[in-house]
Enzyme design. Structure first.
Site, PDB file in Angstrom:
ATOM      1  N   LEU A   1      -6.277  -6.044 -20.082  1.00 53.76           N
ATOM      2  CA  LEU A   1      -5.289  -5.901 -19.006  1.00 53.76           C
ATOM      3  C   LEU A   1      -4.285  -4.789 -19.319  1.00 53.76           C
ATOM      4  O   LEU A   1      -3.663  -4.787 -20.385  1.00 53.76           O
ATOM      5  CB  LEU A   1      -4.540  -7.234 -18.830  1.00 53.76           C
ATOM      6  N   ASP A   2      -4.129  -3.842 -18.382  1.00 50.03           N
ATOM      7  CA  ASP A   2      -3.117  -2.777 -18.485  1.00 50.03           C
ATOM      8  C   ASP A   2      -3.176  -2.064 -19.836  1.00 50.03           C
ATOM      9  O   ASP A   2      -2.128  -1.785 -20.448  1.00 50.03           O
ATOM     10  CB  ASP A   2      -1.709  -3.366 -18.273  1.00 50.03           C
TER      11      ASP A   2
ATOM     12  N   ASN B   1      -5.750   2.780 -12.753  1.00 49.87           N
ATOM     13  CA  ASN B   1      -4.745   1.801 -12.322  1.00 49.87           C
ATOM     14  C   ASN B   1      -3.366   2.417 -12.484  1.00 49.87           C
ATOM     15  O   ASN B   1      -3.164   3.289 -13.332  1.00 49.87           O
ATOM     16  CB  ASN B   1      -4.835   0.529 -13.181  1.00 49.87           C
TER      17      ASN B   1
ATOM     18  N   ASN C   1       1.488   3.140  -2.637  1.00 50.32           N
ATOM     19  CA  ASN C   1       0.754   4.123  -3.458  1.00 50.32           C
ATOM     20  C   ASN C   1      -0.456   4.663  -2.703  1.00 50.32           C
ATOM     21  O   ASN C   1      -0.773   5.856  -2.802  1.00 50.32           O
ATOM     22  CB  ASN C   1       0.338   3.503  -4.793  1.00 50.32           C
TER      23      ASN C   1
ATOM     24  N   ARG D   1      -5.718  -8.700  -8.676  1.00 55.15           N
ATOM     25  CA  ARG D   1      -6.798  -9.591  -9.106  1.00 55.15           C
ATOM     26  C   ARG D   1      -7.425  -8.992 -10.334  1.00 55.15           C
ATOM     27  O   ARG D   1      -7.635  -7.776 -10.391  1.00 55.15           O
ATOM     28  CB  ARG D   1      -7.840  -9.650  -7.985  1.00 55.15           C
TER      29      ARG D   1
ATOM     30  N   HIS E   1       0.670   1.264 -13.154  1.00 56.68           N
ATOM     31  CA  HIS E   1       1.454   0.116 -13.613  1.00 56.68           C
ATOM     32  C   HIS E   1       2.925   0.540 -13.726  1.00 56.68           C
ATOM     33  O   HIS E   1       3.218   1.615 -14.255  1.00 56.68           O
ATOM     34  CB  HIS E   1       0.932  -0.349 -14.980  1.00 56.68           C
TER      35      HIS E   1
ATOM     36  N   GLY F   1       0.784  -1.236   0.000  1.00 59.22           N
ATOM     37  CA  GLY F   1       0.000   0.000   0.000  1.00 59.22           C
ATOM     38  C   GLY F   1       0.812   1.281   0.000  1.00 59.22           C
ATOM     39  O   GLY F   1       0.373   2.305   0.513  1.00 59.22           O
TER      40      GLY F   1
HETATM   41  C1  GRF Z   1       3.221  -0.905  -7.692  1.00 58.76           C
HETATM   42  O1  GRF Z   1       4.466  -1.085  -8.305  1.00 58.76           O
HETATM   43  C2  GRF Z   1       2.150  -0.721  -8.743  1.00 58.76           C
HETATM   44  O2  GRF Z   1       2.609  -0.057  -9.883  1.00 58.76           O
HETATM   45  C3  GRF Z   1       1.794  -2.138  -9.071  1.00 58.76           C
HETATM   46  O3  GRF Z   1       1.844  -2.824  -7.842  1.00 58.76           O
HETATM   47  C4  GRF Z   1       2.742  -2.157  -6.958  1.00 58.76           C
HETATM   48  C5  GRF Z   1       1.974  -1.824  -5.717  1.00 58.76           C
HETATM   49  O4  GRF Z   1       2.796  -1.314  -4.705  1.00 58.76           O
HETATM   50  N1  GRF Z   1       0.505  -2.195  -9.723  1.00 58.76           N
HETATM   51  P1  GRF Z   1       2.154  -0.672  -3.398  1.00 58.76           P
HETATM   52  O5  GRF Z   1       1.257  -1.747  -2.785  1.00 58.76           O
HETATM   53  O6  GRF Z   1       1.374   0.553  -3.807  1.00 58.76           O
HETATM   54  O7  GRF Z   1       3.314  -0.345  -2.509  1.00 58.76           O
END
Ligand code: GRF
Length: 201
Positions: A145-146, A108, A15, A92, A110, A13
């Protein structure tokens, strides 16, 4: 108007923390209405609670279909009048039940410059491919996806002695910068989708 975010996580978590910090610092005008995780042990749940944010684990039962699980997530979000869903390390796949419930209202992040290196281990893919520049992408989520329309990207150099871990750490710093900024852009309105482009007017 203060818009309500629902943040979906599966792990540490960081981000999520960057979004919490951006709101606390006044850099992002929004409220986190709920944090949902598919994993009970996700460290991000504790980060949310430490910040006074409701955090709920929606544990997938082995017998639940994707439709049933997606519907359970949608119920949790709609019950809290969530305006924008932010996937932040949510590991997921989401199906049409979820995506159709929030049209153009799911973001999202990535850890690559999409469309390069979608899917798992994007940083390892970048190193193995030998690219000199990788980065991070915030995009709207669609059925693929992405792959949805790109809101913001940041470039990060790949150094000769990078490991998956060192590159991931350098990209993560950029993720933490651009995710709150992208959320602000989407909440601010004044944009449209043209083909597969996110266009700001
Ligand atoms: C990040 O690198 C994000 O880009 C990817 O999963 C990771 C999540 O990291 N989708 P965090 O849980 O936010 O630390």
């Amino acid at each position: 108007m203060n818009r309500r975010l629902g943040i979906l996580i599966s792990g540490r978590g960081s981000n999520l923390q960057a979004i919490i910090d951006a709101i606390a610092a006044g850099r992002l005008e929004a409220t986190i209405g709920v944090v949902l995780s598919n994993r009970p042990g996700a460290a991000g749940l504790e980060r949310a609670r430490a910040a006074g944010i409701e955090a709920v684990c929606v544990d997938p039962s082995p017998s639940a279909s994707r439709h049933e699980y997606d519907a359970a997530l949608v119920r949790e979000l709609q019950a809290r009048r969530i305006d924008l869903v932010c996937l932040a390390g949510f590991m997921r796949l989401l199906g049409p039940t979820f995506i159709d419930a929030f049209p153009h209202r799911i973001l999202n992040i990535h850890p690559s410059l999409l469309p390069a290196f979608p899917g798992l281990h994007a940083q390892r893919q970048a190193i193995e491919h030998g690219v000199r520049i990788s980065g991070a992408t915030v995009h709207l989520v669609d059925a693929d996806l992405d792959a949805g329309p790109i809101v913001l990207q940041a470039a990060v150099p790949v150094l000769a002695d990078d490991t998956e871990e060192t590159l991931a750490a350098r990209i993560l710093a950029e993720e933490h910068r651009i995710y709150p900024e992208a959320i602000g852009i989407v909440l601010g309105g004044g944009w449209s989708i043209a083909g597969r482009r996110f266009v700001r007017s």
